[in-house]
Design a protein around this motif. Structure first.
Motif, PDB file in Angstrom:
ATOM      1  N   SER A  42      23.525 -36.889  -2.121  1.00 39.45           N
ATOM      2  CA  SER A  42      24.440 -37.689  -3.129  1.00 39.45           C
ATOM      3  C   SER A  42      24.401 -36.757  -3.988  1.00 39.45           C
ATOM      4  O   SER A  42      25.585 -37.249  -5.157  1.00 39.45           O
ATOM      5  CB  SER A  42      23.848 -39.270  -3.316  1.00 39.45           C
ATOM      6  N   LEU A  43      23.719 -35.789  -4.557  1.00 38.91           N
ATOM      7  CA  LEU A  43      23.928 -34.736  -5.680  1.00 38.91           C
ATOM      8  C   LEU A  43      23.834 -35.604  -6.936  1.00 38.91           C
ATOM      9  O   LEU A  43      24.245 -35.499  -8.117  1.00 38.91           O
ATOM     10  CB  LEU A  43      25.275 -34.155  -5.758  1.00 38.91           C
ATOM     11  N   THR A  44      22.787 -36.742  -6.957  1.00 37.02           N
ATOM     12  CA  THR A  44      22.784 -37.659  -7.981  1.00 37.02           C
ATOM     13  C   THR A  44      21.742 -36.875  -9.008  1.00 37.02           C
ATOM     14  O   THR A  44      21.953 -37.187 -10.296  1.00 37.02           O
ATOM     15  CB  THR A  44      21.712 -38.806  -7.556  1.00 37.02           C
ATOM     16  N   VAL A  45      21.096 -36.050  -8.760  1.00 33.71           N
ATOM     17  CA  VAL A  45      20.465 -35.313  -9.657  1.00 33.71           C
ATOM     18  C   VAL A  45      20.580 -33.786  -9.795  1.00 33.71           C
ATOM     19  O   VAL A  45      21.275 -33.150  -8.835  1.00 33.71           O
ATOM     20  CB  VAL A  45      18.593 -35.362  -9.270  1.00 33.71           C
ATOM     21  N   ARG A  71      23.818 -28.914  -9.818  1.00 33.09           N
ATOM     22  CA  ARG A  71      24.094 -27.514 -10.447  1.00 33.09           C
ATOM     23  C   ARG A  71      24.880 -26.321  -9.628  1.00 33.09           C
ATOM     24  O   ARG A  71      25.253 -25.434 -10.103  1.00 33.09           O
ATOM     25  CB  ARG A  71      22.667 -26.888 -11.128  1.00 33.09           C
ATOM     26  N   PHE A  72      24.359 -26.157  -8.306  1.00 35.45           N
ATOM     27  CA  PHE A  72      24.954 -25.136  -7.389  1.00 35.45           C
ATOM     28  C   PHE A  72      26.646 -25.844  -6.922  1.00 35.45           C
ATOM     29  O   PHE A  72      27.184 -24.865  -6.886  1.00 35.45           O
ATOM     30  CB  PHE A  72      24.060 -25.310  -6.090  1.00 35.45           C
ATOM     31  N   VAL A  73      26.753 -26.972  -7.238  1.00 34.94           N
ATOM     32  CA  VAL A  73      28.178 -27.287  -6.955  1.00 34.94           C
ATOM     33  C   VAL A  73      29.043 -26.913  -7.929  1.00 34.94           C
ATOM     34  O   VAL A  73      30.072 -26.238  -8.298  1.00 34.94           O
ATOM     35  CB  VAL A  73      28.128 -28.821  -6.661  1.00 34.94           C
ATOM     36  N   ARG A  74      28.355 -27.036  -9.238  1.00 31.05           N
ATOM     37  CA  ARG A  74      28.982 -26.896 -10.573  1.00 31.05           C
ATOM     38  C   ARG A  74      29.113 -25.078 -10.544  1.00 31.05           C
ATOM     39  O   ARG A  74      30.181 -24.686 -11.112  1.00 31.05           O
ATOM     40  CB  ARG A  74      28.291 -27.208 -11.839  1.00 31.05           C
ATOM     41  N   VAL A 108      32.122 -31.034   0.780  1.00 27.64           N
ATOM     42  CA  VAL A 108      31.223 -32.015   0.836  1.00 27.64           C
ATOM     43  C   VAL A 108      31.277 -32.913   1.855  1.00 27.64           C
ATOM     44  O   VAL A 108      32.341 -33.600   2.184  1.00 27.64           O
ATOM     45  CB  VAL A 108      31.149 -33.110  -0.373  1.00 27.64           C
ATOM     46  N   ILE A 109      30.120 -32.995   2.753  1.00 31.37           N
ATOM     47  CA  ILE A 109      30.033 -34.070   3.908  1.00 31.37           C
ATOM     48  C   ILE A 109      28.952 -34.841   3.613  1.00 31.37           C
ATOM     49  O   ILE A 109      27.778 -34.625   3.754  1.00 31.37           O
ATOM     50  CB  ILE A 109      29.697 -33.282   5.393  1.00 31.37           C
ATOM     51  N   THR A 164      29.530 -39.184  -3.467  1.00 30.41           N
ATOM     52  CA  THR A 164      28.525 -38.157  -4.069  1.00 30.41           C
ATOM     53  C   THR A 164      28.874 -37.678  -5.677  1.00 30.41           C
ATOM     54  O   THR A 164      30.201 -37.845  -6.163  1.00 30.41           O
ATOM     55  CB  THR A 164      28.273 -36.622  -3.632  1.00 30.41           C
ATOM     56  N   ARG A 165      27.950 -37.248  -6.489  1.00 28.54           N
ATOM     57  CA  ARG A 165      28.031 -37.003  -7.793  1.00 28.54           C
ATOM     58  C   ARG A 165      28.922 -35.736  -8.079  1.00 28.54           C
ATOM     59  O   ARG A 165      29.566 -35.260  -9.049  1.00 28.54           O
ATOM     60  CB  ARG A 165      26.895 -36.824  -8.598  1.00 28.54           C
ATOM     61  N   GLY A 166      29.208 -35.042  -6.733  1.00 29.06           N
ATOM     62  CA  GLY A 166      29.961 -33.629  -6.821  1.00 29.06           C
ATOM     63  C   GLY A 166      31.337 -33.766  -6.243  1.00 29.06           C
ATOM     64  O   GLY A 166      32.053 -32.826  -6.200  1.00 29.06           O
TER      65      GLY A 166
END
Length: 304
Positions: free
Chosen positions: A247-250, A255-258, A269-270, A275-277
């Motif tokens: 979910s990329l919540t934290v 940071r790696f998506v950014r 994203v699967i 997700t937050r990303g």
């Protein structure tokens, strides 16, 4: 455990750039084709989260059907003997469940894509080691692994199996005194949800008498900087980023998506929920990891 989403009801959003634009809903066959076209010929770094392992019987933290969880923080663990004893009692049950877990089709798919030269490596937020068990070789265990224990004083490492033998000797009959394994809920970090732990006795480091802690990054604790740098290097040396089951919540994973978005890399994203990303993604697919990744293996040719 989150309920699997059937491929025929999965939803996807496709947009032409690294940032979300209004996009049309596409059918599963079209979504898979879009992902395959986006990733074909590219070297792909992977970020994986707890949703990757639900099909292996390990629950996630934030899936649609996950119960509220209150994991122990680093500050609680190091600052309170009772918190620490309670944790180790629960872990003494839970780690055996995680150790018995086996890779699912999604783990095996990523290992196959690595062998083909498509996946350059996996940055996993999971501590279950299932990517390694599936045969993936380039795995960065961002939050550590359940199978190691570290002394916080002398930094001596030991295997969780070795500690289990010491704890069994110190606590004869403890495992029989709690509910049978099938009646105990297991949390994603190898913690078992049991309440009666007052009769459990902890042991200290055999070398210096210091505090023993699972070699896992707790909430409130920072990922070691060299490990983060290694993960950034993996993203920087790849042509695309694939996020699966997170979910990329934290910030630990986001940071790696950014980083990939800043470099204008294609991002897929699967995940079984939003997700937050998603705002950074080229394609987002709300579907299960196992079936989607297995289908992707058939859709992607090896790199030349």
């Amino acid at each position: 455990m989150a309920s699997p989403v059937r491929p025929d009801v999965a939803s996807a959003h496709v947009q032409p750039s690294a940032h979300v634009q209004p996009s049309a809903h596409v059918q599963p066959s079209a979504q898979l084709t879009a992902i395959a076209r986006l990733l074909e010929g590219k070297r792909v770094a992977v970020v994986s989260g707890a949703g990757m392992s639900t099909d292996s019987g390990i629950p996630d933290y934030r899936g649609p059907d996950s119960p509220p969880r209150n994991p122990m923080t680093y500050q609680q663990f190091v600052g309170d003997d009772e918190f620490r004893r309670h944790y180790w009692a629960r872990n003494h049950v839970g780690w055996r469940h995680m150790d018995a877990a086996r890779p699912n089709d999604g783990h095996r798919a990523l290992a196959a894509l690595e062998r083909r030269g498509i996946v350059t490596g996996i940055i996993t937020q999971n501590v279950d080691m299932l990517h390694t068990k599936a045969g993936s070789r380039q795995v960065i265990d961002l939050h550590g692994v359940y199978a190691r224990v570290r002394c916080l004083d002398c930094q001596q490492l030991m295997s969780r199996f070795t500690l289990a033998r010491r704890l069994d000797a110190k606590n004869p009959g403890f495992l029989d005194s709690v509910a049978p394994a099938e009646g105990v809920e297991i949390a994603p970090d190898a913690d078992a949800i049991i309440t009666d732990t007052a009769h459990f006795h902890m042991v200290d480091c055999e070398h210096c008498g210091g505090i023993l802690k699972p070699d896992i990054v707790y909430f409130g604790e920072s990922v070691p900087k060299p490990r983060v740098a290694q993960a950034f290097d993996l993203v920087d040396s790849s042509d695309a980023l694939l996020v699966v089951g997170s979910s990329l919540t934290v910030m630990s994973g986001l940071r790696f998506v950014r980083r990939a978005a800043k470099a204008a890399l294609p991002i897929v994203v699967i995940n079984r929920g939003p997700t937050r990303g998603d705002e950074f993604a080229t394609i987002t697919t709300q579907a299960g990891c196992s079936e989607t990744l297995a289908a992707l293996v058939d859709a992607l040719p090896p790199l030349d």
